[in-house]
Write an enzyme that holds these catalytic residues in place. Structure first.
Site, PDB file in Angstrom:
ATOM      1  N   SER A 151      -3.651   6.748   4.282  1.00 32.72           N
ATOM      2  CA  SER A 151      -2.812   5.550   4.169  1.00 32.72           C
ATOM      3  C   SER A 151      -2.262   5.179   5.536  1.00 32.72           C
ATOM      4  O   SER A 151      -1.437   5.904   6.108  1.00 32.72           O
ATOM      5  CB  SER A 151      -1.651   5.799   3.201  1.00 32.72           C
ATOM      6  OG  SER A 151      -0.707   4.749   3.354  1.00 32.72           O
ATOM      7  N   HIS A 171      -6.848   3.690   3.270  1.00 31.19           N
ATOM      8  CA  HIS A 171      -5.997   3.118   2.226  1.00 31.19           C
ATOM      9  C   HIS A 171      -5.032   2.125   2.883  1.00 31.19           C
ATOM     10  O   HIS A 171      -4.265   2.484   3.774  1.00 31.19           O
ATOM     11  CB  HIS A 171      -5.242   4.239   1.531  1.00 31.19           C
ATOM     12  CG  HIS A 171      -4.417   3.818   0.357  1.00 31.19           C
ATOM     13  ND1 HIS A 171      -4.938   3.666  -0.911  1.00 31.19           N
ATOM     14  CD2 HIS A 171      -3.099   3.522   0.264  1.00 31.19           C
ATOM     15  CE1 HIS A 171      -3.970   3.302  -1.738  1.00 31.19           C
ATOM     16  NE2 HIS A 171      -2.841   3.198  -1.051  1.00 31.19           N
ATOM     17  N   ASP A 203      -2.022  -0.510   2.333  1.00 31.73           N
ATOM     18  CA  ASP A 203      -0.935  -0.858   1.414  1.00 31.73           C
ATOM     19  C   ASP A 203      -0.413  -2.257   1.717  1.00 31.73           C
ATOM     20  O   ASP A 203       0.236  -2.479   2.731  1.00 31.73           O
ATOM     21  CB  ASP A 203       0.196   0.164   1.548  1.00 31.73           C
ATOM     22  CG  ASP A 203      -0.190   1.508   0.949  1.00 31.73           C
ATOM     23  OD1 ASP A 203      -0.542   1.526  -0.243  1.00 31.73           O
ATOM     24  OD2 ASP A 203      -0.158   2.514   1.670  1.00 31.73           O
ATOM     25  N   MET A 225       2.044  -5.177   0.730  1.00 27.97           N
ATOM     26  CA  MET A 225       3.325  -5.368   0.015  1.00 27.97           C
ATOM     27  C   MET A 225       3.887  -6.741   0.346  1.00 27.97           C
ATOM     28  O   MET A 225       3.794  -7.193   1.489  1.00 27.97           O
ATOM     29  CB  MET A 225       4.332  -4.303   0.446  1.00 27.97           C
ATOM     30  CG  MET A 225       3.814  -2.887   0.297  1.00 27.97           C
ATOM     31  SD  MET A 225       5.095  -1.673   0.636  1.00 27.97           S
ATOM     32  CE  MET A 225       4.148  -0.155   0.634  1.00 27.97           C
ATOM     33  N   HIS A 274      -4.726  -1.574  -1.647  1.00 29.45           N
ATOM     34  CA  HIS A 274      -3.781  -1.390  -2.762  1.00 29.45           C
ATOM     35  C   HIS A 274      -2.816  -2.569  -2.734  1.00 29.45           C
ATOM     36  O   HIS A 274      -1.971  -2.668  -1.835  1.00 29.45           O
ATOM     37  CB  HIS A 274      -3.080  -0.038  -2.545  1.00 29.45           C
ATOM     38  CG  HIS A 274      -1.992   0.282  -3.506  1.00 29.45           C
ATOM     39  ND1 HIS A 274      -1.108   1.333  -3.319  1.00 29.45           N
ATOM     40  CD2 HIS A 274      -1.623  -0.283  -4.686  1.00 29.45           C
ATOM     41  CE1 HIS A 274      -0.254   1.384  -4.315  1.00 29.45           C
ATOM     42  NE2 HIS A 274      -0.529   0.407  -5.159  1.00 29.45           N
ATOM     43  N   MET A 294       0.244  -4.362  -3.761  1.00 27.59           N
ATOM     44  CA  MET A 294       1.567  -4.274  -4.382  1.00 27.59           C
ATOM     45  C   MET A 294       2.229  -5.635  -4.221  1.00 27.59           C
ATOM     46  O   MET A 294       3.192  -5.799  -3.455  1.00 27.59           O
ATOM     47  CB  MET A 294       2.384  -3.163  -3.699  1.00 27.59           C
ATOM     48  CG  MET A 294       1.929  -1.762  -4.120  1.00 27.59           C
ATOM     49  SD  MET A 294       2.464  -0.465  -2.961  1.00 27.59           S
ATOM     50  CE  MET A 294       1.187  -0.644  -1.728  1.00 27.59           C
ATOM     51  N   MET A 309       0.416   6.169  -9.482  1.00 31.04           N
ATOM     52  CA  MET A 309       1.488   6.260  -8.481  1.00 31.04           C
ATOM     53  C   MET A 309       2.336   7.495  -8.784  1.00 31.04           C
ATOM     54  O   MET A 309       2.880   7.624  -9.880  1.00 31.04           O
ATOM     55  CB  MET A 309       2.398   5.032  -8.519  1.00 31.04           C
ATOM     56  CG  MET A 309       1.806   3.746  -7.963  1.00 31.04           C
ATOM     57  SD  MET A 309       1.082   3.853  -6.309  1.00 31.04           S
ATOM     58  CE  MET A 309       2.469   4.440  -5.333  1.00 31.04           C
ATOM     59  N   GLY A 329       6.385   1.269  -2.453  1.00 31.64           N
ATOM     60  CA  GLY A 329       7.189   0.514  -1.505  1.00 31.64           C
ATOM     61  C   GLY A 329       7.322   1.178  -0.147  1.00 31.64           C
ATOM     62  O   GLY A 329       7.429   0.499   0.866  1.00 31.64           O
ATOM     63  N   PHE A 330       7.286   2.480  -0.136  1.00 33.69           N
ATOM     64  CA  PHE A 330       7.539   3.193   1.124  1.00 33.69           C
ATOM     65  C   PHE A 330       6.699   4.463   1.194  1.00 33.69           C
ATOM     66  O   PHE A 330       6.420   5.086   0.169  1.00 33.69           O
ATOM     67  CB  PHE A 330       9.021   3.574   1.235  1.00 33.69           C
ATOM     68  CG  PHE A 330       9.929   2.375   1.147  1.00 33.69           C
ATOM     69  CD1 PHE A 330      10.185   1.592   2.271  1.00 33.69           C
ATOM     70  CD2 PHE A 330      10.472   1.990  -0.080  1.00 33.69           C
ATOM     71  CE1 PHE A 330      10.985   0.464   2.176  1.00 33.69           C
ATOM     72  CE2 PHE A 330      11.277   0.859  -0.183  1.00 33.69           C
ATOM     73  CZ  PHE A 330      11.531   0.087   0.953  1.00 33.69           C
ATOM     74  N   GLY A 331       6.353   4.838   2.411  1.00 31.67           N
ATOM     75  CA  GLY A 331       5.724   6.126   2.630  1.00 31.67           C
ATOM     76  C   GLY A 331       6.783   7.215   2.699  1.00 31.67           C
ATOM     77  O   GLY A 331       7.988   6.937   2.776  1.00 31.67           O
ATOM     78  N   GLY A 332       6.331   8.454   2.666  1.00 34.16           N
ATOM     79  CA  GLY A 332       7.222   9.577   2.912  1.00 34.16           C
ATOM     80  C   GLY A 332       8.193   9.909   1.798  1.00 34.16           C
ATOM     81  O   GLY A 332       9.202  10.573   2.044  1.00 34.16           O
ATOM     82  N   ASP A 335      -1.334   8.603  -5.502  1.00 35.39           N
ATOM     83  CA  ASP A 335      -0.720   7.984  -4.318  1.00 35.39           C
ATOM     84  C   ASP A 335       0.784   8.245  -4.302  1.00 35.39           C
ATOM     85  O   ASP A 335       1.515   7.784  -5.177  1.00 35.39           O
ATOM     86  CB  ASP A 335      -1.003   6.476  -4.390  1.00 35.39           C
ATOM     87  CG  ASP A 335      -0.564   5.725  -3.136  1.00 35.39           C
ATOM     88  OD1 ASP A 335      -0.074   6.356  -2.187  1.00 35.39           O
ATOM     89  OD2 ASP A 335      -0.737   4.487  -3.125  1.00 35.39           O
ATOM     90  N   GLY A 336       1.210   9.005  -3.281  1.00 34.15           N
ATOM     91  CA  GLY A 336       2.638   9.209  -3.079  1.00 34.15           C
ATOM     92  C   GLY A 336       3.012  10.670  -3.050  1.00 34.15           C
ATOM     93  O   GLY A 336       2.848  11.375  -4.050  1.00 34.15           O
ATOM     94  N   GLY A 337       3.484  11.121  -1.893  1.00 35.09           N
ATOM     95  CA  GLY A 337       3.972  12.495  -1.798  1.00 35.09           C
ATOM     96  C   GLY A 337       2.896  13.555  -1.856  1.00 35.09           C
ATOM     97  O   GLY A 337       3.188  14.722  -2.137  1.00 35.09           O
ATOM     98  N   GLY A 375      -0.245   9.481   3.470  1.00 32.31           N
ATOM     99  CA  GLY A 375       0.220   8.764   4.649  1.00 32.31           C
ATOM    100  C   GLY A 375       1.001   9.681   5.560  1.00 32.31           C
ATOM    101  O   GLY A 375       0.542  10.110   6.614  1.00 32.31           O
TER     102      GLY A 375
HETATM  103  C1  DX5 Z   1       3.603   3.704  -1.319  1.00 35.44           C
HETATM  104  C2  DX5 Z   1       2.166   3.498  -0.910  1.00 35.44           C
HETATM  105  C3  DX5 Z   1       1.497   4.714  -0.455  1.00 35.44           C
HETATM  106  C4  DX5 Z   1       2.139   5.422   0.694  1.00 35.44           C
HETATM  107  C5  DX5 Z   1       1.957   6.878   0.476  1.00 35.44           C
HETATM  108  O1  DX5 Z   1       4.073   2.586  -1.939  1.00 35.44           O
HETATM  109  O2  DX5 Z   1       1.400   2.943  -1.971  1.00 35.44           O
HETATM  110  O3  DX5 Z   1       0.113   4.508  -0.224  1.00 35.44           O
HETATM  111  O4  DX5 Z   1       1.628   5.091   1.954  1.00 35.44           O
HETATM  112  O5  DX5 Z   1       2.651   7.523   1.459  1.00 35.44           O
HETATM  113  P1  DX5 Z   1       2.957   9.073   1.468  1.00 35.44           P
HETATM  114  O6  DX5 Z   1       1.640   9.770   1.439  1.00 35.44           O
HETATM  115  O7  DX5 Z   1       3.671   9.215   2.752  1.00 35.44           O
HETATM  116  O8  DX5 Z   1       3.791   9.377   0.260  1.00 35.44           O
HETATM  117 ZN    ZN Z   2      -0.830   2.922  -1.709  1.00 33.69          ZN
END
Ligand code: DX5
Ligand code: ZN
Length: 227
Positions: free
Chosen positions: A8, A33, A35, A37, A66, A68, A137, A142-145, A176-178, A198
């Protein structure tokens, strides 16, 4: 199981995307990937069609877009024209999901549907036979990390059972996520084959080795796996 690592770029350096994509490609990433938004469906703004067009020139890896956004139907054709190979859309915003999936496929991309953490698996029951993949999900988008939501493991299993029940054994689950070195084995064990990451890849400043470590861990987990 065929593990694919989806890097990502949300956590990459936006001023050096080509360099960062080259690094994760060397590290074994299988797709990029992206994202997208819109500040409406999710509380963040990221990137759009022109960036995907530039990425297309920078990599031969599949571009996994993706969406969003509140009105994905308007942007499917532009993203595919720009070079997207896979398009995933959120069920929460699509009253005519069956038509949207058909449109993505007709335009030559693979179609995925995405479930937010609070969306039940039953929301995709009627289209489960039609999709190329399902994106679960494991954080609120909305956010990475963000931190992986443990309940997502049960959802991955339930989606896998649904896809198998409707005869769509070929469709993989993307998560996707964490996803990181602590969570990846449990995610693969639950039945996910495509792993978005990501922060775990780009967060530490050594994207190539981080990608390689994550993919190796996923592959090790898949060898003890279900199928
Ligand atoms: C969040 C995104 C993800 C995000 C994942 O809304 O859809 O793709 O980048 O990030 P990590 O891997 O850091 O959780
Ligand atoms: Zn994503």
């Amino acid at each position: 199981m065929t593990i694919r690592l989806a890097a990502s770029i949300l956590s990459a350096d936006f001023s050096a995307l080509g360099r960062d994509i080259d690094a994760v490609t060397r590290g074994g990433a299988d797709q990029v990937h992206v994202d997208v938004m819109d500040g409406h469906f999710v509380p963040n703004l990221t990137i759009g069609v022109p960036v995907v067009k530039s990425l297309r020139k920078a990599t031969t890896l599949p571009l996994d877009v993706h969406l969003m956004i509140t009105d994905p139907d308007r942007f499917i054709a532009p993203f595919i024209d720009a070079g997207a190979n896979l398009i995933s859309v959120h069920v929460e915003v699509l009253p005519h999901l069956h038509r949207t999936i058909a449109q993505i496929k007709k335009l030559g991309a693979q179609a995925g549907v995405v479930l937010n953490p609070s969306t039940p698996v039953s929301a995709i029951e009627e289209v489960a036979a039609d999709v190329d993949f399902v994106l679960v999900m494991s954080v609120n988008p909305g956010f990475g990390g963000q931190v992986f939501i443990p309940r997502s493991l049960a959802k991955i299993r339930a989606v896998r059972a649904l896809l198998d029940r409707v005869g769509n054994q070929a469709a993989p689950i993307e998560v996707d996520g964490g996803v990181d070195l602590n969570t990846v084995a449990s995610v693969v064990d639950a039945g996910a084959e495509w792993l978005v990451a990501g922060q775990a890849i780009f967060g530490g400043g050594a994207a190539e080795s981080a990608a390689r470590a994550l993919k190796d861990a996923a592959q090790r987990a898949s060898h003890g796996g279900r199928r």
